[in-house]
Design a protein around this motif. Sequence first.
Motif, short mmCIF file in Angstrom:
data_model
loop_
_atom_site.label_atom_id
_atom_site.label_comp_id
_atom_site.label_asym_id
_atom_site.label_seq_id
_atom_site.Cartn_x
_atom_site.Cartn_y
_atom_site.Cartn_z
N ASP A 9 -20.31 17.02 35.71
CA ASP A 9 -19.52 16.70 34.29
C ASP A 9 -17.88 16.85 34.81
O ASP A 9 -17.55 17.77 35.17
N ILE A 10 -17.36 15.45 34.94
CA ILE A 10 -16.15 15.50 35.49
C ILE A 10 -15.03 16.32 34.37
O ILE A 10 -14.18 17.02 34.77
N GLU A 11 -15.41 16.59 33.08
CA GLU A 11 -14.53 17.06 32.34
C GLU A 11 -14.41 18.24 32.42
O GLU A 11 -13.44 19.02 32.57
N ASP A 12 -15.66 19.20 32.75
CA ASP A 12 -15.87 20.62 32.96
C ASP A 12 -15.14 20.57 34.28
O ASP A 12 -14.40 21.67 34.44
N LEU A 13 -15.39 19.87 35.27
CA LEU A 13 -14.75 20.23 36.57
C LEU A 13 -13.19 20.06 36.76
O LEU A 13 -12.89 20.92 37.13
N ALA A 14 -12.84 19.15 35.71
CA ALA A 14 -11.47 18.96 35.68
C ALA A 14 -10.91 20.23 34.91
O ALA A 14 -9.62 20.63 35.30
N MET A 15 -11.39 20.66 33.98
CA MET A 15 -10.90 22.02 33.28
C MET A 15 -11.01 23.01 34.40
O MET A 15 -9.96 23.79 34.18
N GLU A 16 -11.89 23.22 35.16
CA GLU A 16 -11.84 24.11 36.10
C GLU A 16 -10.79 24.34 37.11
O GLU A 16 -10.28 25.13 37.48
N LEU A 17 -10.57 22.95 37.34
CA LEU A 17 -9.58 22.47 38.50
C LEU A 17 -8.05 22.88 38.13
O LEU A 17 -7.15 23.30 38.61
N LEU A 18 -7.99 22.44 36.85
CA LEU A 18 -6.58 22.69 36.13
C LEU A 18 -6.14 23.86 35.54
O LEU A 18 -4.88 23.96 35.31
N GLU A 19 -7.15 24.57 35.23
CA GLU A 19 -7.19 25.72 34.47
C GLU A 19 -5.84 26.58 35.05
O GLU A 19 -5.08 27.35 34.34
N PRO A 82 -9.96 16.96 46.83
CA PRO A 82 -11.00 16.64 47.70
C PRO A 82 -11.22 17.84 48.80
O PRO A 82 -10.53 18.29 49.31
N ALA A 83 -12.55 17.99 48.85
CA ALA A 83 -13.15 18.83 49.79
C ALA A 83 -12.89 20.52 49.52
O ALA A 83 -12.87 21.30 50.27
N THR A 84 -12.46 20.77 48.28
CA THR A 84 -12.05 21.91 47.78
C THR A 84 -13.44 22.80 47.29
O THR A 84 -13.09 23.93 47.22
N GLY A 87 -16.72 24.08 41.59
CA GLY A 87 -17.77 24.01 40.73
C GLY A 87 -18.83 23.92 42.08
O GLY A 87 -18.83 24.40 43.07
N HIS A 88 -19.77 22.93 41.51
CA HIS A 88 -21.00 22.59 42.47
C HIS A 88 -20.84 21.09 42.65
O HIS A 88 -21.84 20.46 43.01
N ALA A 89 -19.83 20.62 42.74
CA ALA A 89 -19.46 19.09 42.98
C ALA A 89 -18.87 18.92 44.37
O ALA A 89 -17.91 20.15 45.00
N SER A 90 -19.08 17.85 44.89
CA SER A 90 -18.29 17.53 46.34
C SER A 90 -17.45 16.49 45.82
O SER A 90 -17.62 15.43 45.72
N ILE A 91 -16.00 16.61 45.89
CA ILE A 91 -15.07 15.80 45.53
C ILE A 91 -14.58 15.19 47.01
O ILE A 91 -14.10 15.74 47.80
N ASP A 92 -14.86 13.67 46.80
CA ASP A 92 -14.62 13.02 48.26
C ASP A 92 -13.23 12.45 48.39
O ASP A 92 -12.69 12.41 49.22
N GLN A 93 -12.77 12.15 47.19
CA GLN A 93 -11.36 11.25 47.03
C GLN A 93 -10.94 11.46 45.73
O GLN A 93 -11.40 11.67 44.64
N ALA A 94 -9.45 11.30 45.66
CA ALA A 94 -8.74 11.44 44.15
C ALA A 94 -7.50 10.68 44.44
O ALA A 94 -6.82 10.51 45.53
N TRP A 95 -7.19 9.90 43.46
CA TRP A 95 -6.13 9.10 43.42
C TRP A 95 -5.34 8.82 41.92
O TRP A 95 -6.13 9.15 41.26
N THR A 96 -4.16 8.69 42.21
CA THR A 96 -3.44 8.41 40.78
C THR A 96 -3.77 6.93 40.65
O THR A 96 -3.40 5.81 41.16
N GLU A 97 -4.00 6.54 39.19
CA GLU A 97 -4.18 5.29 38.71
C GLU A 97 -3.19 4.97 38.05
O GLU A 97 -2.41 3.96 37.90
N THR A 98 -2.36 5.82 37.05
CA THR A 98 -1.22 5.88 36.26
C THR A 98 -0.64 7.03 36.47
O THR A 98 -0.83 8.10 35.98
#
Length: 125
Positions: A9-19, A82-84, A87-98
């Motif tokens: 769940d990207i929302e849960d993952l993003a919450m953990e990432l940005l907390e 990426p690669a951090t 959670g239990h996810a493997s983030i391969d890439q991240a980029w800014t769209e806006t």
Amino acid sequence: MELLGAFPDIEDLAMELLEPAGPTVLATPEVITPPLIVIRRTGGFDDVITDTPRIQVDVFGSTRRQAADLAETCRQIILASPATGIGHASIDQAWTETAPTFVAYDDRNTQRYVATYGLALRRAR
């Protein structure tokens, strides 16, 4: 036919990432107490192997500078994700769209910046 496991769940993952950057929620509360980070998935796609969600990050500050600094902190955390192993996810890439952009808010004592990011992530193994 065996079903595949769910994508993280990207929302849960993003919450953990940005907390670590500040209080993080999934919906804008009725009363905002800055600093505050609001995360929501706004779309994306998958190719069966990789989920590519788009997330919107709204940040609120008491001043425009506080909001701008918090928005930039969130951007740098997402881009470094990426690669951090969050959670239990493997983030391969991240980029800014806006990039973080000032968006007026109804309350003069609350300033807001909004940004959109894309991530590529895979299921946990």
